[in-house]
Design a protein around this motif. Structure first.
Motif, PDB file in Angstrom:
ATOM      1  N   GLU A 116      18.526  43.717  10.292  1.00 19.21           N
ATOM      2  CA  GLU A 116      17.455  44.693  10.051  1.00 19.21           C
ATOM      3  C   GLU A 116      16.512  44.215   8.940  1.00 19.21           C
ATOM      4  O   GLU A 116      15.287  44.277   9.075  1.00 19.21           O
ATOM      5  CB  GLU A 116      18.048  46.044   9.691  1.00 19.21           C
ATOM      6  CG  GLU A 116      16.999  47.121   9.492  1.00 19.21           C
ATOM      7  CD  GLU A 116      17.608  48.461   9.135  1.00 19.21           C
ATOM      8  OE1 GLU A 116      17.136  49.075   8.163  1.00 19.21           O
ATOM      9  OE2 GLU A 116      18.555  48.882   9.832  1.00 19.21           O
ATOM     10  N   VAL A 117      17.068  43.724   7.845  1.00 16.94           N
ATOM     11  CA  VAL A 117      16.246  43.226   6.734  1.00 16.94           C
ATOM     12  C   VAL A 117      15.489  41.977   7.163  1.00 16.94           C
ATOM     13  O   VAL A 117      14.299  41.821   6.861  1.00 16.94           O
ATOM     14  CB  VAL A 117      17.111  42.961   5.476  1.00 16.94           C
ATOM     15  CG1 VAL A 117      16.298  42.271   4.388  1.00 16.94           C
ATOM     16  CG2 VAL A 117      17.702  44.258   4.946  1.00 16.94           C
ATOM     17  N   GLN A 118      16.148  41.096   7.888  1.00 18.29           N
ATOM     18  CA  GLN A 118      15.482  39.875   8.366  1.00 18.29           C
ATOM     19  C   GLN A 118      14.269  40.217   9.223  1.00 18.29           C
ATOM     20  O   GLN A 118      13.166  39.713   8.989  1.00 18.29           O
ATOM     21  CB  GLN A 118      16.461  39.018   9.180  1.00 18.29           C
ATOM     22  CG  GLN A 118      17.583  38.441   8.379  1.00 18.29           C
ATOM     23  CD  GLN A 118      18.738  37.962   9.244  1.00 18.29           C
ATOM     24  OE1 GLN A 118      18.729  38.103  10.469  1.00 18.29           O
ATOM     25  NE2 GLN A 118      19.744  37.401   8.600  1.00 18.29           N
ATOM     26  N   GLU A 119      14.495  41.082  10.214  1.00 17.53           N
ATOM     27  CA  GLU A 119      13.407  41.437  11.123  1.00 17.53           C
ATOM     28  C   GLU A 119      12.289  42.183  10.402  1.00 17.53           C
ATOM     29  O   GLU A 119      11.113  41.888  10.616  1.00 17.53           O
ATOM     30  CB  GLU A 119      13.935  42.284  12.282  1.00 17.53           C
ATOM     31  CG  GLU A 119      14.736  41.484  13.273  1.00 17.53           C
ATOM     32  CD  GLU A 119      15.258  42.315  14.433  1.00 17.53           C
ATOM     33  OE1 GLU A 119      14.967  43.532  14.501  1.00 17.53           O
ATOM     34  OE2 GLU A 119      15.968  41.738  15.268  1.00 17.53           O
ATOM     35  N   SER A 120      12.654  43.136   9.555  1.00 16.83           N
ATOM     36  CA  SER A 120      11.608  43.923   8.891  1.00 16.83           C
ATOM     37  C   SER A 120      10.788  43.065   7.932  1.00 16.83           C
ATOM     38  O   SER A 120       9.564  43.174   7.903  1.00 16.83           O
ATOM     39  CB  SER A 120      12.192  45.148   8.196  1.00 16.83           C
ATOM     40  OG  SER A 120      13.109  44.784   7.196  1.00 16.83           O
ATOM     41  N   PHE A 121      11.455  42.189   7.171  1.00  8.86           N
ATOM     42  CA  PHE A 121      10.702  41.344   6.245  1.00  8.86           C
ATOM     43  C   PHE A 121       9.805  40.359   7.000  1.00  8.86           C
ATOM     44  O   PHE A 121       8.604  40.257   6.715  1.00  8.86           O
ATOM     45  CB  PHE A 121      11.611  40.574   5.281  1.00  8.86           C
ATOM     46  CG  PHE A 121      10.843  39.532   4.495  1.00  8.86           C
ATOM     47  CD1 PHE A 121       9.954  39.908   3.506  1.00  8.86           C
ATOM     48  CD2 PHE A 121      10.968  38.186   4.798  1.00  8.86           C
ATOM     49  CE1 PHE A 121       9.199  38.964   2.814  1.00  8.86           C
ATOM     50  CE2 PHE A 121      10.232  37.229   4.105  1.00  8.86           C
ATOM     51  CZ  PHE A 121       9.351  37.616   3.115  1.00  8.86           C
ATOM     52  N   PHE A 122      10.356  39.627   7.957  1.00  8.99           N
ATOM     53  CA  PHE A 122       9.550  38.603   8.622  1.00  8.99           C
ATOM     54  C   PHE A 122       8.481  39.209   9.527  1.00  8.99           C
ATOM     55  O   PHE A 122       7.403  38.624   9.683  1.00  8.99           O
ATOM     56  CB  PHE A 122      10.432  37.580   9.349  1.00  8.99           C
ATOM     57  CG  PHE A 122      11.017  36.570   8.392  1.00  8.99           C
ATOM     58  CD1 PHE A 122      10.224  35.604   7.808  1.00  8.99           C
ATOM     59  CD2 PHE A 122      12.358  36.621   8.055  1.00  8.99           C
ATOM     60  CE1 PHE A 122      10.750  34.685   6.915  1.00  8.99           C
ATOM     61  CE2 PHE A 122      12.902  35.707   7.156  1.00  8.99           C
ATOM     62  CZ  PHE A 122      12.095  34.740   6.581  1.00  8.99           C
ATOM     63  N   ASN A 123       8.726  40.385  10.100  1.00 12.79           N
ATOM     64  CA  ASN A 123       7.647  41.075  10.832  1.00 12.79           C
ATOM     65  C   ASN A 123       6.522  41.456   9.886  1.00 12.79           C
ATOM     66  O   ASN A 123       5.339  41.271  10.206  1.00 12.79           O
ATOM     67  CB  ASN A 123       8.181  42.324  11.546  1.00 12.79           C
ATOM     68  CG  ASN A 123       8.877  42.006  12.840  1.00 12.79           C
ATOM     69  OD1 ASN A 123       8.552  41.037  13.517  1.00 12.79           O
ATOM     70  ND2 ASN A 123       9.854  42.828  13.206  1.00 12.79           N
ATOM     71  N   GLU A 124       6.878  41.987   8.721  1.00 11.05           N
ATOM     72  CA  GLU A 124       5.845  42.365   7.759  1.00 11.05           C
ATOM     73  C   GLU A 124       5.131  41.131   7.212  1.00 11.05           C
ATOM     74  O   GLU A 124       3.904  41.142   7.045  1.00 11.05           O
ATOM     75  CB  GLU A 124       6.434  43.193   6.618  1.00 11.05           C
ATOM     76  CG  GLU A 124       5.362  43.739   5.709  1.00 11.05           C
ATOM     77  CD  GLU A 124       5.863  44.809   4.754  1.00 11.05           C
ATOM     78  OE1 GLU A 124       5.046  45.233   3.917  1.00 11.05           O
ATOM     79  OE2 GLU A 124       7.043  45.226   4.829  1.00 11.05           O
ATOM     80  N   ALA A 125       5.868  40.062   6.946  1.00 13.13           N
ATOM     81  CA  ALA A 125       5.247  38.825   6.454  1.00 13.13           C
ATOM     82  C   ALA A 125       4.225  38.304   7.464  1.00 13.13           C
ATOM     83  O   ALA A 125       3.112  37.899   7.092  1.00 13.13           O
ATOM     84  CB  ALA A 125       6.314  37.769   6.179  1.00 13.13           C
ATOM     85  N   THR A 126       4.579  38.341   8.732  1.00 19.45           N
ATOM     86  CA  THR A 126       3.651  37.910   9.787  1.00 19.45           C
ATOM     87  C   THR A 126       2.401  38.778   9.796  1.00 19.45           C
ATOM     88  O   THR A 126       1.275  38.273   9.872  1.00 19.45           O
ATOM     89  CB  THR A 126       4.352  37.954  11.162  1.00 19.45           C
ATOM     90  OG1 THR A 126       5.474  37.054  11.120  1.00 19.45           O
ATOM     91  CG2 THR A 126       3.409  37.564  12.287  1.00 19.45           C
ATOM     92  N   GLN A 127       2.591  40.078   9.679  1.00 17.75           N
ATOM     93  CA  GLN A 127       1.450  40.999   9.679  1.00 17.75           C
ATOM     94  C   GLN A 127       0.557  40.758   8.456  1.00 17.75           C
ATOM     95  O   GLN A 127      -0.679  40.798   8.571  1.00 17.75           O
ATOM     96  CB  GLN A 127       1.929  42.454   9.704  1.00 17.75           C
ATOM     97  CG  GLN A 127       0.823  43.454   9.939  1.00 17.75           C
ATOM     98  CD  GLN A 127       0.217  43.317  11.326  1.00 17.75           C
ATOM     99  OE1 GLN A 127       0.924  43.319  12.327  1.00 17.75           O
ATOM    100  NE2 GLN A 127      -1.100  43.196  11.390  1.00 17.75           N
TER     101      GLN A 127
END
Length: 138
Positions: free
Chosen positions: A81-92
């Motif tokens: 969950e942390v991996q996906e949320s951080f890297f999704n936000e980083a991409t955005q």
């Protein structure tokens, strides 16, 4: 906790590079529930490499892109969950700061976990246990 941001020259306006680092740092702290922790905040570091056009590649072909890499102890970015949320936000973050010109599929990310005891926090080498202790005071 270093964050490395690698960019092909021109994918972000120069005045947005510092904003990108600030937003990535804030995002990393937020997703680890460490926003406002003085010890952790000053130890999330970053560096940016801007690579000349023609010297960044995907699939063996030149590409304009961005790469976000973290180096963390094993307890950071440890759950999906942390991996996906951080890297999704980083991409955005990178996509938005490019003015929408850099497609999300040209923004790559990865996290590297390091060996316990290889952290130098506030000038002192620490194990994971030592980091927890230091952060609990922050």
């Amino acid at each position: 906790m270093p964050i490395t941001l690698t960019l092909t020259e021109g994918v972000l306006p120069l005045n947005n590079i510092e904003k990108a680092v600030s937003k990535l740092t804030d995002s990393f702290l937020k997703h680890h529930e460490m926003s406002g922790n003085n010890v952790m905040t000053r130890n999330v570091t970053a560096h940016v490499s801007v690579i000349p056009k023609g010297l960044t590649f995907a699939g063996g072909k030149t590409v304009d892109g961005a790469w976000v890499e973290t180096k963390t102890p094993s307890f950071a970015l440890a759950n999906k969950e942390v991996q996906e949320s951080f890297f999704n936000e980083a991409t955005q973050i990178i996509h938005d700061l490019s003015g929408g010109k850099l497609p999300k599929e040209k923004i790559w990310g990865n996290g590297v976990h390091t060996v316990d005891g290889t952290w130098n926090i506030d000038g002192t080498p620490l194990t994971n246990e030592g980091i927890f202790e230091a952060v609990s005071k922050g």
